[in-house]
Design a protein around this motif. Structure first.
Motif, PDB file in Angstrom:
ATOM      1  N   SER A  13      28.119  33.256 -16.598  1.00  0.00           N
ATOM      2  CA  SER A  13      27.860  33.762 -15.243  1.00  0.00           C
ATOM      3  C   SER A  13      28.519  32.937 -14.143  1.00  0.00           C
ATOM      4  O   SER A  13      28.495  33.343 -12.978  1.00  0.00           O
ATOM      5  N   VAL A  14      29.128  31.792 -14.502  1.00  0.00           N
ATOM      6  CA  VAL A  14      29.737  30.912 -13.501  1.00  0.00           C
ATOM      7  C   VAL A  14      31.244  31.139 -13.481  1.00  0.00           C
ATOM      8  O   VAL A  14      31.907  31.096 -14.520  1.00  0.00           O
ATOM      9  N   SER A  20      38.540  27.526 -15.361  1.00  0.00           N
ATOM     10  CA  SER A  20      38.867  26.299 -16.104  1.00  0.00           C
ATOM     11  C   SER A  20      39.527  26.623 -17.440  1.00  0.00           C
ATOM     12  O   SER A  20      40.534  26.005 -17.821  1.00  0.00           O
ATOM     13  N   LEU A  21      38.975  27.594 -18.156  1.00  0.00           N
ATOM     14  CA  LEU A  21      39.537  27.962 -19.448  1.00  0.00           C
ATOM     15  C   LEU A  21      40.907  28.613 -19.291  1.00  0.00           C
ATOM     16  O   LEU A  21      41.816  28.378 -20.094  1.00  0.00           O
ATOM     17  N   VAL A  25      44.404  27.294 -20.946  1.00  0.00           N
ATOM     18  CA  VAL A  25      45.296  28.129 -21.759  1.00  0.00           C
ATOM     19  C   VAL A  25      46.717  28.106 -21.202  1.00  0.00           C
ATOM     20  O   VAL A  25      47.692  27.951 -21.947  1.00  0.00           O
ATOM     21  N   CYS A  26      46.827  28.255 -19.898  1.00  0.00           N
ATOM     22  CA  CYS A  26      48.162  28.245 -19.268  1.00  0.00           C
ATOM     23  C   CYS A  26      48.862  26.909 -19.475  1.00  0.00           C
ATOM     24  O   CYS A  26      50.079  26.861 -19.732  1.00  0.00           O
ATOM     25  N   LEU A  27      48.129  25.822 -19.375  1.00  0.00           N
ATOM     26  CA  LEU A  27      48.720  24.499 -19.565  1.00  0.00           C
ATOM     27  C   LEU A  27      49.124  24.275 -21.016  1.00  0.00           C
ATOM     28  O   LEU A  27      50.191  23.718 -21.291  1.00  0.00           O
ATOM     29  N   ALA A  62      48.032  18.009 -21.548  1.00  0.00           N
ATOM     30  CA  ALA A  62      47.999  18.476 -20.158  1.00  0.00           C
ATOM     31  C   ALA A  62      46.710  19.236 -19.865  1.00  0.00           C
ATOM     32  O   ALA A  62      46.197  19.217 -18.737  1.00  0.00           O
ATOM     33  N   ALA A  63      46.180  19.930 -20.884  1.00  0.00           N
ATOM     34  CA  ALA A  63      45.007  20.779 -20.680  1.00  0.00           C
ATOM     35  C   ALA A  63      43.687  20.035 -20.783  1.00  0.00           C
ATOM     36  O   ALA A  63      42.646  20.585 -20.394  1.00  0.00           O
ATOM     37  N   HIS A  64      43.703  18.804 -21.300  1.00  0.00           N
ATOM     38  CA  HIS A  64      42.410  18.164 -21.541  1.00  0.00           C
ATOM     39  C   HIS A  64      41.644  17.872 -20.249  1.00  0.00           C
ATOM     40  O   HIS A  64      40.410  17.839 -20.259  1.00  0.00           O
ATOM     41  N   LEU A  65      42.339  17.707 -19.142  1.00  0.00           N
ATOM     42  CA  LEU A  65      41.628  17.478 -17.895  1.00  0.00           C
ATOM     43  C   LEU A  65      40.898  18.742 -17.428  1.00  0.00           C
ATOM     44  O   LEU A  65      39.804  18.668 -16.862  1.00  0.00           O
ATOM     45  N   ALA A  66      41.493  19.905 -17.684  1.00  0.00           N
ATOM     46  CA  ALA A  66      40.859  21.164 -17.284  1.00  0.00           C
ATOM     47  C   ALA A  66      39.545  21.379 -18.024  1.00  0.00           C
ATOM     48  O   ALA A  66      38.526  21.752 -17.415  1.00  0.00           O
ATOM     49  N   VAL A  67      39.536  21.132 -19.334  1.00  0.00           N
ATOM     50  CA  VAL A  67      38.297  21.338 -20.088  1.00  0.00           C
ATOM     51  C   VAL A  67      37.305  20.212 -19.827  1.00  0.00           C
ATOM     52  O   VAL A  67      36.079  20.424 -19.888  1.00  0.00           O
ATOM     53  N   GLY A  68      37.816  19.013 -19.509  1.00  0.00           N
ATOM     54  CA  GLY A  68      36.906  17.933 -19.127  1.00  0.00           C
ATOM     55  C   GLY A  68      36.167  18.257 -17.848  1.00  0.00           C
ATOM     56  O   GLY A  68      34.959  18.010 -17.724  1.00  0.00           O
TER      57      GLY A  68
END
Length: 250
Positions: A13-14, A20-21, A25-27, A62-68
């Motif tokens: 719901s957020v 973020s996901l 994926v793009c990164l 590169a993507a680990h900051l987005a999921v963090g």
């Protein structure tokens, strides 16, 4: 199970979850293709330990900051809007809330990341094939690296969750994630060369990313050893979060 379903509903719901996901994926795919293209344009010297798999999976780092950041937001959003009081009133023991968030966040992050990592690998290998640098998914260690890349991102999301639970503030939690993933590598630059080389492989991010490599790298731990070390960092963060959740007022 009720707690898990409730956490899944909240996660869906957020709006920050999808953004973020999507960013991750793009990164993963975009940076993997770009780095593969750059390496294909400058082929390695004969006899080098070129790791075609690690090159195509460069987007994982590169993507680990987005999921963090997503992991931090999963808990700090509730503190920001006061929903955490309702959640803890419904689950007085408190820690099941954190484990429910961890189960949902880890599974969702892995499920979204795995196709992206696989796509990055296939796209990267198609780019590297122009210079005959590519490898196959059936080669030893390759499937492990692809699945391990998605697993690494799932663990990073849990790192964000644990640190967010400790800090309970979005900006502070994000800063803590950046500090844990990037800070130690910066500090090793201040150490003598020999000591820096010995320490580097044990740092959180290099240890976790070791699982995405196939060729031996003297700067990194072996893949499974690195995964074990990184998992220990995650366990510490989650245990610290659980302790703070139990001890502090909502």
């Amino acid at each position: 199970m009720t707690v898990v379903l409730a956490e899944l509903t909240k996660l869906r719901s957020v709006a920050s979850t999808a953004w973020s996901l999507l960013s991750a994926v793009c990164l993963i795919v975009g940076f993997g293709i770009l780095y593969s293209t750059a390496r294909a344009s400058h082929p390695p010297a004969a006899g080098s330990t070129f790791d075609a798999v690690a090159v195509s999976l460069a987007g994982v780092q590169a993507a680990h900051l987005a999921v963090g950041v997503l992991g931090v937001l999963v808990v700090t959003n509730e503190y920001a809007n006061g929903l955490i009081r309702t959640t803890l009133a419904a689950v007085p023991r408190r820690t099941p809330v954190l484990w429910g968030k961890a189960a949902v966040l880890g599974c969702v992050t892995f499920a979204v990341s795995l196709p992206a990592v696989l796509a990055a690998f296939l796209a990267g290998q198609s780019v590297l094939a122009a210079e005959h640098l590519d490898t196959s998914l059936t080669e030893p260690g390759v499937a492990r690296a692809v699945v391990g890349g998605a697993g690494y991102l799932a663990l990073v999301a849990l790192l964000g969750l644990g640190l967010g639970t400790v800090v309970r503030h979005t900006a502070g939690g994000i800063a803590a994630v950046f500090g844990v993933l990037l800070g130690p590598q910066m500090l090793t630059g201040l150490l003598p060369t020999g000591l820096a080389d010995d320490v580097y492989g044990w740092l959180p991010s290099p240890a976790g990313l070791a699982v995405t490599t196939v060729r031996p790298d003297s700067a990194l731990l072996p893949p499974w050893a690195g995964a074990a070390v990184f998992s220990l960092y995650i366990a510490i963060a989650m245990c610290a979060g659980a302790w703070c959740l139990r001890r502090r007022d909502a």
